[in-house]
Design a protein around this motif. Structure first.
Motif, PDB file in Angstrom:
ATOM      1  N   ALA A  76      47.183  43.561  45.334  1.00 21.22           N
ATOM      2  CA  ALA A  76      48.522  43.522  44.756  1.00 21.22           C
ATOM      3  C   ALA A  76      48.940  42.088  44.457  1.00 21.22           C
ATOM      4  CB  ALA A  76      49.520  44.153  45.725  1.00 21.22           C
ATOM      5  N   LEU A  77      49.708  41.929  43.415  1.00 28.10           N
ATOM      6  CA  LEU A  77      50.270  40.622  43.077  1.00 28.10           C
ATOM      7  C   LEU A  77      51.475  40.350  43.968  1.00 28.10           C
ATOM      8  CD1 LEU A  77      50.437  40.950  39.185  1.00 28.10           C
ATOM      9  CD2 LEU A  77      48.774  39.627  40.481  1.00 28.10           C
ATOM     10  N   ALA A 104      55.152  34.892  37.137  1.00 26.78           N
ATOM     11  CA  ALA A 104      54.370  33.873  36.435  1.00 26.78           C
ATOM     12  C   ALA A 104      53.554  34.505  35.306  1.00 26.78           C
ATOM     13  CB  ALA A 104      53.457  33.141  37.414  1.00 26.78           C
ATOM     14  N   GLN A 105      52.983  35.676  35.552  1.00 28.15           N
ATOM     15  CA  GLN A 105      52.215  36.353  34.505  1.00 28.15           C
ATOM     16  C   GLN A 105      53.124  36.802  33.358  1.00 28.15           C
ATOM     17  OE1 GLN A 105      49.395  39.373  35.458  1.00 28.15           O
ATOM     18  NE2 GLN A 105      48.298  38.091  36.923  1.00 28.15           N
ATOM     19  N   ILE A 106      54.298  37.304  33.695  1.00 28.37           N
ATOM     20  CA  ILE A 106      55.245  37.716  32.658  1.00 28.37           C
ATOM     21  C   ILE A 106      55.640  36.507  31.813  1.00 28.37           C
ATOM     22  CG2 ILE A 106      57.605  38.545  32.250  1.00 28.37           C
ATOM     23  CD1 ILE A 106      57.157  40.408  34.708  1.00 28.37           C
ATOM     24  N   GLU A 107      55.933  35.381  32.460  1.00 31.15           N
ATOM     25  CA  GLU A 107      56.326  34.182  31.712  1.00 31.15           C
ATOM     26  C   GLU A 107      55.203  33.699  30.800  1.00 31.15           C
ATOM     27  OE1 GLU A 107      59.154  30.460  31.974  1.00 31.15           O
ATOM     28  OE2 GLU A 107      58.152  30.908  33.860  1.00 31.15           O
ATOM     29  N   SER A 108      53.960  33.753  31.290  1.00 27.01           N
ATOM     30  CA  SER A 108      52.847  33.305  30.442  1.00 27.01           C
ATOM     31  C   SER A 108      52.703  34.212  29.220  1.00 27.01           C
ATOM     32  CB  SER A 108      51.549  33.230  31.234  1.00 27.01           C
ATOM     33  OG  SER A 108      51.081  34.519  31.566  1.00 27.01           O
ATOM     34  N   GLN A 109      52.979  35.517  29.369  1.00 21.29           N
ATOM     35  CA  GLN A 109      52.918  36.427  28.232  1.00 21.29           C
ATOM     36  C   GLN A 109      54.057  36.160  27.241  1.00 21.29           C
ATOM     37  OE1 GLN A 109      50.425  38.728  27.513  1.00 21.29           O
ATOM     38  NE2 GLN A 109      49.462  37.559  29.148  1.00 21.29           N
TER      39      GLN A 109
END
Length: 150
Positions: free
Chosen positions: A14-15, A22-27
């Motif tokens: 799990a994240l 952070a992943q959402i922001e990079s997307q």
């Protein structure tokens, strides 16, 4: 029969919440710089000189921020009801997991729906004569009653 978890070997890692944000922001960064048009529905001018506001259209709303370094060259301040075009990028505020439109430039795009409706109402009331000077009365020096309407 009670629900059982699958064996640990088959469970994906799990994240953390921070990793997810952070992943959402990079997307979101993939989208790059965008232009968005909408009507200002609320605005706060913070003492730090940052502007926090929302823009909306008929079906949706998005939170926006314009930092002081970007708004200091502005010759006007947007207000509720203004229709605006914004240039900026999407960003995630990780501590709360919310996204906002970080605004670099604001252009006027005409009157928003709110101001148009207000102008139409004013015109209607003016046609009815409700703004005529002849209808206005002076307030008495010592009124007998005072009413408050909220």
């Amino acid at each position: 029969m009670p629900h059982q978890l699958p064996p640990a070997a088959s469970v994906e890692k799990a994240l953390t919440v921070s990793q997810l944000n952070a992943q959402i922001e990079s997307q979101l960064k993939i989208l790059g710089r965008l232009w968005v048009e909408g009507e200002v529905s609320s605005i706060k001018y913070h003492r730090s000189k940052h502007w926090y506001f929302d823009i909306k259209d008929r079906d949706s709303c998005v939170s926006c921020v314009m930092f002081s370094k970007n708004n200091r060259t502005m010759t006007w301040q947007p207000k509720v009801g203004d229709k605006v075009r914004l240039s900026g990028t999407l960003s995630v505020y990780s501590p709360r997991g919310t996204y906002s439109f970080v605004t670099y430039r604001i252009e006027k795009a005409g009157l928003g729906e709110y101001l148009i409706r207000l102008a139409e109402l004013r015109k209607k009331l003016q046609v009815e004569g409700l703004f005529d000077q002849s209808r206005k009365r002076k307030l008495p020096f010592l009124p007998r009653r005072i009413g408050i309407a909220t």
